[in-house]
Design a protein around this motif. Sequence first.
Motif, PDB file in Angstrom:
ATOM      1  N   ASP A 203       0.837  -1.215   0.000  1.00 19.64           N
ATOM      2  CA  ASP A 203       0.000   0.000   0.000  1.00 19.64           C
ATOM      3  C   ASP A 203       0.869   1.261   0.000  1.00 19.64           C
ATOM      4  O   ASP A 203       0.571   2.239  -0.687  1.00 19.64           O
ATOM      5  CB  ASP A 203      -0.932   0.015   1.230  1.00 19.64           C
ATOM      6  CG  ASP A 203      -2.012  -1.059   1.133  1.00 19.64           C
ATOM      7  OD1 ASP A 203      -2.165  -1.646   0.041  1.00 19.64           O
ATOM      8  OD2 ASP A 203      -2.671  -1.324   2.161  1.00 19.64           O
ATOM      9  N   THR A 204       1.959   1.230   0.783  1.00 15.29           N
ATOM     10  CA  THR A 204       2.876   2.381   0.826  1.00 15.29           C
ATOM     11  C   THR A 204       3.479   2.629  -0.551  1.00 15.29           C
ATOM     12  O   THR A 204       3.574   3.775  -1.025  1.00 15.29           O
ATOM     13  CB  THR A 204       4.021   2.104   1.844  1.00 15.29           C
ATOM     14  OG1 THR A 204       3.440   1.791   3.087  1.00 15.29           O
ATOM     15  CG2 THR A 204       4.946   3.290   1.990  1.00 15.29           C
ATOM     16  N   ASP A 207       0.984   4.114  -2.885  1.00 15.34           N
ATOM     17  CA  ASP A 207       0.809   5.536  -2.600  1.00 15.34           C
ATOM     18  C   ASP A 207       1.973   6.348  -3.191  1.00 15.34           C
ATOM     19  O   ASP A 207       1.781   7.411  -3.789  1.00 15.34           O
ATOM     20  CB  ASP A 207       0.712   5.736  -1.074  1.00 15.34           C
ATOM     21  CG  ASP A 207       0.364   7.167  -0.729  1.00 15.34           C
ATOM     22  OD1 ASP A 207      -0.583   7.692  -1.334  1.00 15.34           O
ATOM     23  OD2 ASP A 207       1.079   7.763   0.103  1.00 15.34           O
ATOM     24  N   ARG A 210       1.549   6.764  -6.892  1.00 14.96           N
ATOM     25  CA  ARG A 210       0.568   7.816  -7.217  1.00 14.96           C
ATOM     26  C   ARG A 210       1.184   9.203  -7.050  1.00 14.96           C
ATOM     27  O   ARG A 210       0.990  10.094  -7.870  1.00 14.96           O
ATOM     28  CB  ARG A 210      -0.683   7.690  -6.313  1.00 14.96           C
ATOM     29  CG  ARG A 210      -1.677   6.635  -6.786  1.00 14.96           C
ATOM     30  CD  ARG A 210      -2.975   6.701  -5.984  1.00 14.96           C
ATOM     31  NE  ARG A 210      -2.810   6.208  -4.615  1.00 14.96           N
ATOM     32  CZ  ARG A 210      -2.955   4.914  -4.278  1.00 14.96           C
ATOM     33  NH1 ARG A 210      -3.262   4.015  -5.179  1.00 14.96           N
ATOM     34  NH2 ARG A 210      -2.798   4.532  -3.035  1.00 14.96           N
ATOM     35  N   ARG A 211       1.973   9.375  -5.977  1.00 17.78           N
ATOM     36  CA  ARG A 211       2.586  10.689  -5.728  1.00 17.78           C
ATOM     37  C   ARG A 211       3.632  11.020  -6.787  1.00 17.78           C
ATOM     38  O   ARG A 211       3.748  12.166  -7.226  1.00 17.78           O
ATOM     39  CB  ARG A 211       3.199  10.721  -4.317  1.00 17.78           C
ATOM     40  CG  ARG A 211       2.109  10.732  -3.241  1.00 17.78           C
ATOM     41  CD  ARG A 211       2.669  10.505  -1.864  1.00 17.78           C
ATOM     42  NE  ARG A 211       3.559  11.578  -1.434  1.00 17.78           N
ATOM     43  CZ  ARG A 211       4.339  11.493  -0.357  1.00 17.78           C
ATOM     44  NH1 ARG A 211       4.343  10.408   0.379  1.00 17.78           N
ATOM     45  NH2 ARG A 211       5.097  12.496  -0.023  1.00 17.78           N
TER      46      ARG A 211
END
Length: 230
Positions: A203-204, A207, A210-211
């Motif tokens: 999940d990290t 994320d 996406r960033r």
Amino acid sequence: METSRTTPELQAYLLGHQDDLVTYIIQFNELMSRYNAAIKEVTTKLEILKSDFQIRNCRSSIESIQSRIKKPASILKKMRSKGIEVSLDTIRSELNDVAGIRVVCPFIDDIYMVADKLAAQDDIRVITIKDYIRNPKENGYRSYHMIVEVPIFLMDKKEMIRVEVQLRTVAMDFWASLEHEMKYKKEIGDCQGIVEELRQCADTIADTDRRMLDLRKRIAGGQTPDEDTD
Ligand code: 0O2
């Protein structure tokens, strides 16, 4: 193929059927050479897409392209685990990933762009798509899987051969490679919270992906045409 014989029985059987065995090995190798040809066809398409994108956009949409033919032992293992009778016909009809290509892209939008451009080619037939990026697996695994068929041209005929194309970002590849290595070394129970921690790492990473995409878009959006060509 008989799969339940003990080793001495199998040896005796093979000695009594040497002609069958030689024929079978030749046919198996012929089938594998078709998968090899299909890998070359799809890899060439991906390399052409990569260089065309690079020329037009001054950045790469593909970091790396790797391929493999599934080993005979893995083919047998997968077919047995799925309860499929093993034959050359069923290898071809039931297994989607004998020929596998892994495409690693810098950003998530590169994955969808490359997948769309490949699928749009008129000699490619898309059989199935599994989008584990929009729908991650329970353990956190993310990747975009396409099963495609591509024509290969032989001396006397054309054959459609199936290839699995896995597309992922550099970050997803990092997670999947390590998870695969750890999972195959040891059966992971959830007693130490390892499964949950692996999922949190995935999940990290998602994320961060996406960033990074957002940052790339913001940087590109802030550039003037002159800066863009630097
Ligand atoms: P290997 O050793 O990489 O070849 P199908 O092939 O569609 O009948 P399957 O195998 O469930 O059924 O398809 P799926 O879910 O698309 O997975 C195919 C491949 O994706 C796997 O091949 C792995 O390469 C990869 N994969 C799927 N799930 C995971 C996961 O949780 N972690 C990691 N690291 N990789 C995964 P194989 O044959 O299982 O293994």
